[in-house]
Design an enzyme around this catalytic site. Structure first.
Site, short mmCIF file in Angstrom:
data_model
loop_
_atom_site.label_atom_id
_atom_site.label_comp_id
_atom_site.label_asym_id
_atom_site.label_seq_id
_atom_site.Cartn_x
_atom_site.Cartn_y
_atom_site.Cartn_z
N CYS A 2 0.83 -1.20 0.00
CA CYS A 2 0.00 0.00 0.00
C CYS A 2 0.87 1.26 0.00
O CYS A 2 1.94 1.28 0.59
CB CYS A 2 -0.95 0.10 1.20
SG CYS A 2 -2.10 -1.26 1.28
N ARG A 27 4.14 -0.27 -4.81
CA ARG A 27 3.86 -0.79 -3.46
C ARG A 27 2.53 -1.53 -3.39
O ARG A 27 2.23 -2.18 -2.38
CB ARG A 27 3.83 0.36 -2.45
CG ARG A 27 5.17 1.03 -2.27
CD ARG A 27 5.09 2.09 -1.20
NE ARG A 27 4.89 1.46 0.09
CZ ARG A 27 5.84 1.36 1.02
NH1 ARG A 27 7.03 1.82 0.79
NH2 ARG A 27 5.58 0.79 2.17
N TRP A 74 -2.76 -2.70 -1.79
CA TRP A 74 -2.41 -4.10 -1.95
C TRP A 74 -3.27 -4.84 -0.93
O TRP A 74 -3.06 -4.71 0.27
CB TRP A 74 -0.92 -4.31 -1.66
CG TRP A 74 -0.44 -5.70 -1.92
CD1 TRP A 74 0.00 -6.21 -3.10
CD2 TRP A 74 -0.32 -6.76 -0.95
NE1 TRP A 74 0.38 -7.52 -2.95
CE2 TRP A 74 0.19 -7.89 -1.65
CE3 TRP A 74 -0.59 -6.88 0.41
CZ2 TRP A 74 0.44 -9.10 -1.02
CZ3 TRP A 74 -0.34 -8.10 1.04
CH2 TRP A 74 0.16 -9.19 0.32
N ASN A 100 -2.22 2.08 5.89
CA ASN A 100 -1.29 1.04 5.44
C ASN A 100 -0.97 0.19 6.67
O ASN A 100 -0.64 0.72 7.72
CB ASN A 100 -0.01 1.74 4.91
CG ASN A 100 0.99 0.75 4.38
OD1 ASN A 100 0.71 -0.43 4.27
ND2 ASN A 100 2.18 1.24 4.05
N GLY A 101 -1.11 -1.14 6.56
CA GLY A 101 -0.84 -2.02 7.71
C GLY A 101 -2.00 -2.97 7.91
O GLY A 101 -2.84 -3.15 7.02
N GLU A 472 17.51 -18.28 -6.27
CA GLU A 472 17.17 -16.92 -6.69
C GLU A 472 16.71 -16.91 -8.15
O GLU A 472 15.76 -16.21 -8.50
CB GLU A 472 18.37 -16.00 -6.45
CG GLU A 472 18.22 -14.56 -6.92
CD GLU A 472 17.05 -13.80 -6.30
OE1 GLU A 472 16.42 -14.29 -5.36
OE2 GLU A 472 16.75 -12.69 -6.82
N LYS A 476 13.04 -15.57 -9.24
CA LYS A 476 12.86 -14.49 -10.22
C LYS A 476 11.91 -14.94 -11.32
O LYS A 476 10.99 -14.23 -11.69
CB LYS A 476 14.23 -14.15 -10.80
CG LYS A 476 14.65 -12.79 -10.93
CD LYS A 476 14.79 -11.82 -9.80
CE LYS A 476 13.94 -11.94 -8.59
NZ LYS A 476 14.44 -11.32 -7.41
N GLU A 479 8.19 -15.43 -9.99
CA GLU A 479 7.41 -14.27 -9.55
C GLU A 479 7.00 -13.35 -10.70
O GLU A 479 5.98 -12.67 -10.60
CB GLU A 479 8.10 -13.49 -8.43
CG GLU A 479 9.31 -12.69 -8.81
CD GLU A 479 9.90 -11.91 -7.63
OE1 GLU A 479 9.16 -11.51 -6.73
OE2 GLU A 479 11.13 -11.73 -7.64
N HIS A 495 17.66 -37.43 -5.20
CA HIS A 495 16.88 -37.86 -4.02
C HIS A 495 15.39 -37.51 -4.17
O HIS A 495 14.67 -37.52 -3.18
CB HIS A 495 17.45 -37.22 -2.75
CG HIS A 495 18.86 -37.64 -2.48
ND1 HIS A 495 19.19 -38.91 -2.07
CD2 HIS A 495 20.02 -36.97 -2.60
CE1 HIS A 495 20.50 -38.99 -1.93
NE2 HIS A 495 21.02 -37.83 -2.24
N LYS A 594 6.04 -4.40 -3.57
CA LYS A 594 7.49 -4.26 -3.41
C LYS A 594 7.95 -4.49 -1.97
O LYS A 594 8.90 -5.21 -1.73
CB LYS A 594 7.92 -2.88 -3.88
CG LYS A 594 9.43 -2.63 -3.81
CD LYS A 594 10.17 -3.54 -4.75
CE LYS A 594 11.66 -3.37 -4.67
NZ LYS A 594 12.38 -4.47 -5.34
O1 M6R Z 1 12.81 -5.36 1.16
P1 M6R Z 1 13.23 -6.76 1.52
O2 M6R Z 1 14.58 -7.11 0.96
O3 M6R Z 1 13.17 -7.01 2.99
O4 M6R Z 1 12.17 -7.68 0.82
C1 M6R Z 1 12.19 -9.07 0.97
C2 M6R Z 1 11.28 -9.76 -0.01
O5 M6R Z 1 9.96 -9.35 0.14
C3 M6R Z 1 11.71 -9.49 -1.46
O6 M6R Z 1 13.03 -9.87 -1.68
C4 M6R Z 1 10.80 -10.28 -2.44
O7 M6R Z 1 11.00 -11.65 -2.29
C5 M6R Z 1 11.04 -9.85 -3.88
N1 M6R Z 1 9.81 -9.81 -4.58
C6 M6R Z 1 11.97 -10.76 -4.62
O8 M6R Z 1 12.19 -10.36 -5.93
#
Ligand code: M6R
Length: 599
Positions: A2, A27, A74, A100-101, A472, A476, A479, A495, A594
């Site tokens: 948000c 956000r 969000w 927000n929260g 990672e 990527k 997502e 395994h 984000k």
């Molecule tokens: O701001 P942060 O690094 O604490 O965020 C952590 C995760 O939310 C963030 O890395 C998320 O997994 C991303 N979407 C990955 O690309």
């Protein structure tokens, strides 16, 4: 999670608020809304979908006035629709609130409010805030807000306006809020990106603080009404840094930012062969390091385990921040707990570091966003200086986080009186140039990506310090392309996951130089035998690898402990191109935001 923006001043509030919302859209982007006060009357507009939907409304032209608040959502409680969009307005139509929260006790509060006659229209937890303010209002929005926040359990960044007053009242606990100061008026925002076009002078609100913002001044007080003196900070990011700069997407720009970001992360940190960091406690006391983080930052933490153990010989454990905080972790004053976070606002990471502090551990933050909540919570910190990261998929923050971990490892070793391997320092300083070389292969990676846009599944395999690179790479891809992807240690494949291998299962091997190189080639044979399609990322010219792989992506050589930094870049480009070729919204993947400021 948000985004909030508010403005009060001489200018037309609507254009400032819409512009700010666009900067905040990363956000959260399931609905948006705006409230403006004109001649003591409150006008509110809300729409499902992106800010562009809000802008398309004919009624937007009615929003005249010099004071207003706006929100991009969000969803946490209640579906993403117009009814649940913010701002929420009270029954009298005079008070408007953005939040927000998460309000944890909203159900109980809702029951009481409804019994008292309040008509609650949405399914959100947030709407009860505006009804509480209405209930407590007797001529002062500030007093009503103070009474309201005392009733709330959970996390909140709240901005409220009342059509009869001439201010914006805000309150914070657990969700970020900043006040922006300019000679054309005052701003409030959940994120400095929203107000950078207008001012670089900001005040960060702390938890349990409340502020009344007028067009030319502000007053901050604590929850008991005691006035608090605040420091005015200067933001160092430029407006250009939060623009796309000619790239189609923020993610691509941020991938291409990496040579500069790595350079900035290293800048001034090594002088005459010595590592310069400001860590506030004696490194000799450290018996164990625990790293906590979420998502991509957690993958950086996993690389950090290999890296720090290799450099310092200190045992390192890695935990998901969300798991660490809820399992009564066994840490004490002889432990150092490192939190890694791009945003510095991730609720789980913040809670984990608070838990570590409570147990007496020393804390270090590896954070990108200057002045963020985590940076103010930790004992010491290392800023990664990657610059603003707007794309929801984290890219440059990851590679810079690993550089920061390497610097920290070298620093701890040096401060323990041991000699630091200059070869590692040299290799660190070669990374910006080498990362530039990798970016030159973007076109070639796009060609490879074309072949895989219809894939339903993907496996990423790596060994040792490149197992997290595989994790990672998979994160990527999943997502932003919604292709199911798993990262696995290559040796573990036999395994279980090997059962998945057939012609429909592409496998992305991360196979740069290491003592396990031959073993990973063996794993490729196992995949090939079962009909799997192989993409290999390597720094080795190897005939067997070439014959086993459909495609080989070459990266420059570096020392093994730094190899995840370079190896990750082609996986970022691969995910980017797959998603872009599929026509998806690369920067704003579905269901994501984000920074995750809810638990
Ligand atoms: O701001 P942060 O690094 O604490 O965020 C952590 C995760 O939310 C963030 O890395 C998320 O997994 C991303 N979407 C990955 O690309």
């Amino acid at each position: 999670m948000c985004g909030i923006i508010g403005y009060i001043g001489e200018e037309n509030a609507k254009s400032i608020l819409i512009n700010g919302l666009k900067k905040l859209e990363y956000r959260g982007y399931d609905s948006a809304g705006i409230s403006v006060v004109n001649n003591k009357s409150l006008i509110t507009l809300r729409k499902k979908g992106r800010i562009s939907e809000l802008e398309k409304c004919e009624d937007i032209n009615d929003l005249e006035g010099n004071r207003g608040i706006a929100h991009t959502r969000w969803a946490t409680h209640g579906a993403p629709n117009e009814l649940n969009a913010h701002p929420h307005v009270d029954c009298s139509g005079k008070i408007s609130v953005v939040h927000n929260g998460i309000i944890e006790n909203h159900s109980a509060l809702k029951k009481v409010l409804e019994q008292e006659g309040h008509k609650i229209k949405s399914d959100t937890d947030s709407e009860i805030i505006v009804h509480l303010i209405e209930k407590f209002y007797s001529g002062s929005l500030e007093d009503a807000m103070a009474k309201t926040v005392k009733c709330l359990t959970g996390a909140f960044g709240i901005a409220a306006i009342h059509s009869d007053e001439d201010n914006i009242v805000i309150a914070k606990k657990g969700s970020p809020l900043v006040i922006g100061i300019s000679n054309k008026g005052m701003f409030v925002a959940s994120d400095v990106a929203a107000i950078l076009d207008y001012t670089k002078k900001v005040i960060y609100l702390n938890d349990n603080e409340l502020a009344v913002i007028m067009k030319d001044h502000y007053v901050v007080s604590d929850i008991n009404g005691e006035q608090v003196d605040k420091i005015v900070d200067e933001i160092t990011w430029s407006v250009q840094e939060i623009e796309k700069g000619g790239f189609d997407h923020f993610m691509l720009k941020e991938i291409y930012d990496q040579p500069k970001a790595l350079e900035n992360c290293l800048r001034g940190r090594v002088k005459d062969g010595k590592i310069k960091l400001s860590i506030d406690f004696p490194p000799n006391d450290i018996e164990r390091i625990v790293i906590v983080a979420c998502g991509t930052s957690w993958h950086a933490a996993l690389v950090g385990k290999y890296l720090l153990e290799n450099i310092t010989n200190i045992p390192v454990e890695v935990d998901y921040a969300s798991e660490f905080r809820y399992r009564n972790p066994l840490v004490n004053e002889r432990d150092v707990v490192i939190v890694i976070s791009q945003s510095g606002e991730t609720a789980d990471s913040l809670a984990a570091i608070k838990e570590a502090k409570k147990k007496g551990a020393k804390t270090i933050g590896i954070v990108n966003v200057v002045g963020s909540t985590i940076t103010r919570e930790v004992d010491s910190g290392i800023y990664i200086h990657a610059g603003p990261e707007i794309g929801v998929a984290s890219t440059k923050a990851f590679t810079c986080q690993i550089v920061a971990l390497a610097l920290l490892g070298l620093y701890l070793k040096q401060e323990r009186g041991l000699s630091v391997d200059q070869k590692i320092i040299e290799a660190l300083y070669e990374l910006p140039e080498k990362s530039k070389k990798i970016l030159e292969s973007s076109k070639e990676i796009e060609m490879i990506a074309k072949e895989f846009v219809n894939s339903k599944n993907f496996l990423f395999l790596g060994r040792g310090i490149n197992f997290p690179t595989a994790l990672e790479g998979a994160l990527k891809l999943k997502e932003i392309s919604y292709i199911h992807a798993e990262g696995y240690p290559a040796a573990e494949m036999k395994h279980g996951p090997i059962a998945l291998i057939d012609e429909e299962m592409p496998v992305f091997f991360v196979a740069t130089d290491s003592e396990n190189f031959k073993k990973i080639v063996g794993n490729m044979e196992e995949v090939k035998t079962r009909g799997g399609k192989i993409i290999t990322l390597t720094d080795q010219k190897d005939d067997t690898v070439e014959s086993l792989s459909e495609h080989v992506i070459y990266v420059p050589k570096t020392i093994e402990i730094l190899s995840p930094i370079l190896n990750t870049i082609p996986t970022q480009l691969f995910a980017y191109h797959v998603s872009n070729l599929m026509g998806l919204d690369v920067d704003k993947p579905r269901n994501l935001a984000k920074s995750v400021t809810v638990e």
